[in-house]
Design a protein around this motif. Sequence first.
Motif, PDB file in Angstrom:
ATOM      1  N   GLN A  59     -26.557   8.995  44.490  1.00 50.85           N
ATOM      2  CA  GLN A  59     -27.832   8.437  44.946  1.00 50.85           C
ATOM      3  C   GLN A  59     -27.783   6.907  44.906  1.00 50.85           C
ATOM      4  OE1 GLN A  59     -31.185   9.771  42.675  1.00 50.85           O
ATOM      5  NE2 GLN A  59     -32.669   8.764  43.959  1.00 50.85           N
ATOM      6  N   MET A  60     -27.243   6.342  43.832  1.00 53.55           N
ATOM      7  CA  MET A  60     -27.129   4.885  43.738  1.00 53.55           C
ATOM      8  C   MET A  60     -26.216   4.341  44.841  1.00 53.55           C
ATOM      9  SD  MET A  60     -26.962   4.156  39.645  1.00 53.55           S
ATOM     10  CE  MET A  60     -26.750   2.400  39.835  1.00 53.55           C
ATOM     11  N   ALA A  61     -25.133   5.063  45.119  1.00 50.56           N
ATOM     12  CA  ALA A  61     -24.202   4.620  46.154  1.00 50.56           C
ATOM     13  C   ALA A  61     -24.865   4.651  47.530  1.00 50.56           C
ATOM     14  CB  ALA A  61     -22.955   5.499  46.145  1.00 50.56           C
ATOM     15  N   ARG A  62     -25.655   5.673  47.786  1.00 57.19           N
ATOM     16  CA  ARG A  62     -26.321   5.796  49.094  1.00 57.19           C
ATOM     17  C   ARG A  62     -27.328   4.682  49.315  1.00 57.19           C
ATOM     18  NH1 ARG A  62     -27.013  12.294  49.195  1.00 57.19           N
ATOM     19  NH2 ARG A  62     -24.970  12.744  50.075  1.00 57.19           N
ATOM     20  N   PHE A  63     -27.987   4.250  48.236  1.00 59.76           N
ATOM     21  CA  PHE A  63     -28.986   3.191  48.368  1.00 59.76           C
ATOM     22  C   PHE A  63     -28.390   1.802  48.162  1.00 59.76           C
ATOM     23  CE2 PHE A  63     -31.834   6.819  47.210  1.00 59.76           C
ATOM     24  CZ  PHE A  63     -32.508   6.870  48.411  1.00 59.76           C
ATOM     25  N   GLY A  64     -27.066   1.729  48.012  1.00 66.16           N
ATOM     26  CA  GLY A  64     -26.397   0.440  47.893  1.00 66.16           C
ATOM     27  C   GLY A  64     -26.687  -0.284  46.592  1.00 66.16           C
ATOM     28  N   GLN A  65     -26.953   0.443  45.528  1.00 73.25           N
ATOM     29  CA  GLN A  65     -27.299  -0.172  44.248  1.00 73.25           C
ATOM     30  C   GLN A  65     -26.070  -0.430  43.376  1.00 73.25           C
ATOM     31  OE1 GLN A  65     -30.123   2.699  42.804  1.00 73.25           O
ATOM     32  NE2 GLN A  65     -31.851   1.632  43.731  1.00 73.25           N
ATOM     33  N   LEU A  66     -24.896  -0.028  43.844  1.00 75.41           N
ATOM     34  CA  LEU A  66     -23.680  -0.238  43.074  1.00 75.41           C
ATOM     35  C   LEU A  66     -22.950  -1.453  43.629  1.00 75.41           C
ATOM     36  CD1 LEU A  66     -22.415   3.456  42.836  1.00 75.41           C
ATOM     37  CD2 LEU A  66     -23.681   2.172  41.130  1.00 75.41           C
ATOM     38  N   GLY A  67     -22.583  -2.355  42.742  1.00 74.58           N
ATOM     39  CA  GLY A  67     -21.918  -3.580  43.183  1.00 74.58           C
ATOM     40  C   GLY A  67     -20.412  -3.512  43.048  1.00 74.58           C
ATOM     41  N   LEU A  75     -19.734   3.701  33.135  1.00 75.26           N
ATOM     42  CA  LEU A  75     -20.056   5.127  33.183  1.00 75.26           C
ATOM     43  C   LEU A  75     -20.675   5.576  31.862  1.00 75.26           C
ATOM     44  CD1 LEU A  75     -19.937   7.801  34.770  1.00 75.26           C
ATOM     45  CD2 LEU A  75     -17.711   8.187  33.726  1.00 75.26           C
ATOM     46  N   ILE A  76     -20.181   5.045  30.749  1.00 81.77           N
ATOM     47  CA  ILE A  76     -20.731   5.400  29.437  1.00 81.77           C
ATOM     48  C   ILE A  76     -22.199   4.994  29.355  1.00 81.77           C
ATOM     49  CG2 ILE A  76     -20.603   4.876  26.968  1.00 81.77           C
ATOM     50  CD1 ILE A  76     -17.528   4.735  27.343  1.00 81.77           C
ATOM     51  N   GLU A  77     -22.531   3.804  29.881  1.00 84.56           N
ATOM     52  CA  GLU A  77     -23.932   3.360  29.894  1.00 84.56           C
ATOM     53  C   GLU A  77     -24.791   4.312  30.722  1.00 84.56           C
ATOM     54  OE1 GLU A  77     -24.313  -0.701  31.137  1.00 84.56           O
ATOM     55  OE2 GLU A  77     -22.752  -1.365  29.742  1.00 84.56           O
ATOM     56  N   ILE A  78     -24.272   4.737  31.870  1.00 78.21           N
ATOM     57  CA  ILE A  78     -25.016   5.674  32.725  1.00 78.21           C
ATOM     58  C   ILE A  78     -25.188   7.007  32.003  1.00 78.21           C
ATOM     59  CG2 ILE A  78     -24.901   6.995  34.867  1.00 78.21           C
ATOM     60  CD1 ILE A  78     -23.556   4.506  36.116  1.00 78.21           C
ATOM     61  N   LEU A  79     -24.127   7.461  31.319  1.00 80.38           N
ATOM     62  CA  LEU A  79     -24.221   8.713  30.557  1.00 80.38           C
ATOM     63  C   LEU A  79     -25.305   8.624  29.487  1.00 80.38           C
ATOM     64  CD1 LEU A  79     -20.446   9.565  30.111  1.00 80.38           C
ATOM     65  CD2 LEU A  79     -22.118  10.927  31.325  1.00 80.38           C
ATOM     66  N   GLU A  80     -25.390   7.474  28.826  1.00 78.93           N
ATOM     67  CA  GLU A  80     -26.430   7.300  27.797  1.00 78.93           C
ATOM     68  C   GLU A  80     -27.821   7.351  28.408  1.00 78.93           C
ATOM     69  OE1 GLU A  80     -25.242   3.677  25.885  1.00 78.93           O
ATOM     70  OE2 GLU A  80     -23.723   4.693  24.672  1.00 78.93           O
ATOM     71  N   LYS A  81     -27.991   6.723  29.575  1.00 79.25           N
ATOM     72  CA  LYS A  81     -29.297   6.767  30.260  1.00 79.25           C
ATOM     73  C   LYS A  81     -29.675   8.198  30.613  1.00 79.25           C
ATOM     74  CE  LYS A  81     -29.133   2.263  32.520  1.00 79.25           C
ATOM     75  NZ  LYS A  81     -29.012   1.577  33.810  1.00 79.25           N
ATOM     76  N   VAL A  82     -28.714   8.923  31.200  1.00 80.29           N
ATOM     77  CA  VAL A  82     -28.978  10.307  31.597  1.00 80.29           C
ATOM     78  C   VAL A  82     -29.267  11.161  30.368  1.00 80.29           C
ATOM     79  CG1 VAL A  82     -27.939  12.355  32.647  1.00 80.29           C
ATOM     80  CG2 VAL A  82     -27.692  10.143  33.752  1.00 80.29           C
ATOM     81  N   SER A  83     -28.552  10.906  29.278  1.00 79.88           N
ATOM     82  CA  SER A  83     -28.775  11.671  28.043  1.00 79.88           C
ATOM     83  C   SER A  83     -30.187  11.454  27.516  1.00 79.88           C
ATOM     84  CB  SER A  83     -27.773  11.260  26.971  1.00 79.88           C
ATOM     85  OG  SER A  83     -26.485  11.675  27.334  1.00 79.88           O
ATOM     86  N   GLN A  84     -30.653  10.212  27.580  1.00 81.47           N
ATOM     87  CA  GLN A  84     -32.006   9.935  27.100  1.00 81.47           C
ATOM     88  C   GLN A  84     -33.047  10.612  27.978  1.00 81.47           C
ATOM     89  OE1 GLN A  84     -32.215   5.690  27.004  1.00 81.47           O
ATOM     90  NE2 GLN A  84     -31.009   5.519  25.123  1.00 81.47           N
ATOM     91  N   GLN A  85     -32.805  10.654  29.282  1.00 83.54           N
ATOM     92  CA  GLN A  85     -33.769  11.271  30.195  1.00 83.54           C
ATOM     93  C   GLN A  85     -33.800  12.780  30.045  1.00 83.54           C
ATOM     94  OE1 GLN A  85     -32.569   9.909  34.045  1.00 83.54           O
ATOM     95  NE2 GLN A  85     -33.356   7.855  33.751  1.00 83.54           N
ATOM     96  N   THR A  86     -32.638  13.377  29.796  1.00 79.49           N
ATOM     97  CA  THR A  86     -32.562  14.834  29.758  1.00 79.49           C
ATOM     98  C   THR A  86     -32.511  15.378  28.334  1.00 79.49           C
ATOM     99  OG1 THR A  86     -30.148  14.787  29.891  1.00 79.49           O
ATOM    100  CG2 THR A  86     -31.363  14.937  31.965  1.00 79.49           C
ATOM    101  N   GLU A  87     -32.744  14.496  27.364  1.00 80.31           N
ATOM    102  CA  GLU A  87     -32.658  14.919  25.971  1.00 80.31           C
ATOM    103  C   GLU A  87     -33.691  15.998  25.683  1.00 80.31           C
ATOM    104  OE1 GLU A  87     -33.755  12.698  21.934  1.00 80.31           O
ATOM    105  OE2 GLU A  87     -32.149  11.732  23.051  1.00 80.31           O
TER     106      GLU A  87
END
Length: 108
Positions: A59-67, A75-87
């Motif tokens: 989704q981030m790639a499709r919206f051009g949010q990745l630099g 990736l570890i930071e993204i995993l932590e974000k997802v973990s907090q959201q789905t905890e």
Amino acid sequence: MDEEPGNDQQGQQEAKQREAEMRNTILAQVLDQSARARLSNLALVKPEKAKAVENYLIQMARFGQLGGKISESGLIEILEKVSQQTEKKTTVKFNRRKVMDSDDEDDD
């Protein structure tokens, strides 16, 4: 008429395969080698979490949010974000049932 369900099933399988190839292509473009390795390891242990991270990255790639390519630390930071959201909060609820006391029945 018996052949149509087989062809339909084969068509669905081919569509799933094309979608998987497209996902892998996008992920190969946005993740460096170490990040891809970490994500594939995660997929072995927690496939639902890996799928959520893949969806997030696509989704981030499709919206051009990745630099550029994401490193393993990114990736570890993204995993932590997802973990907090789905905890999931684990709660234990005791359902105590009242049991007939055997002493009450012994009245002679």
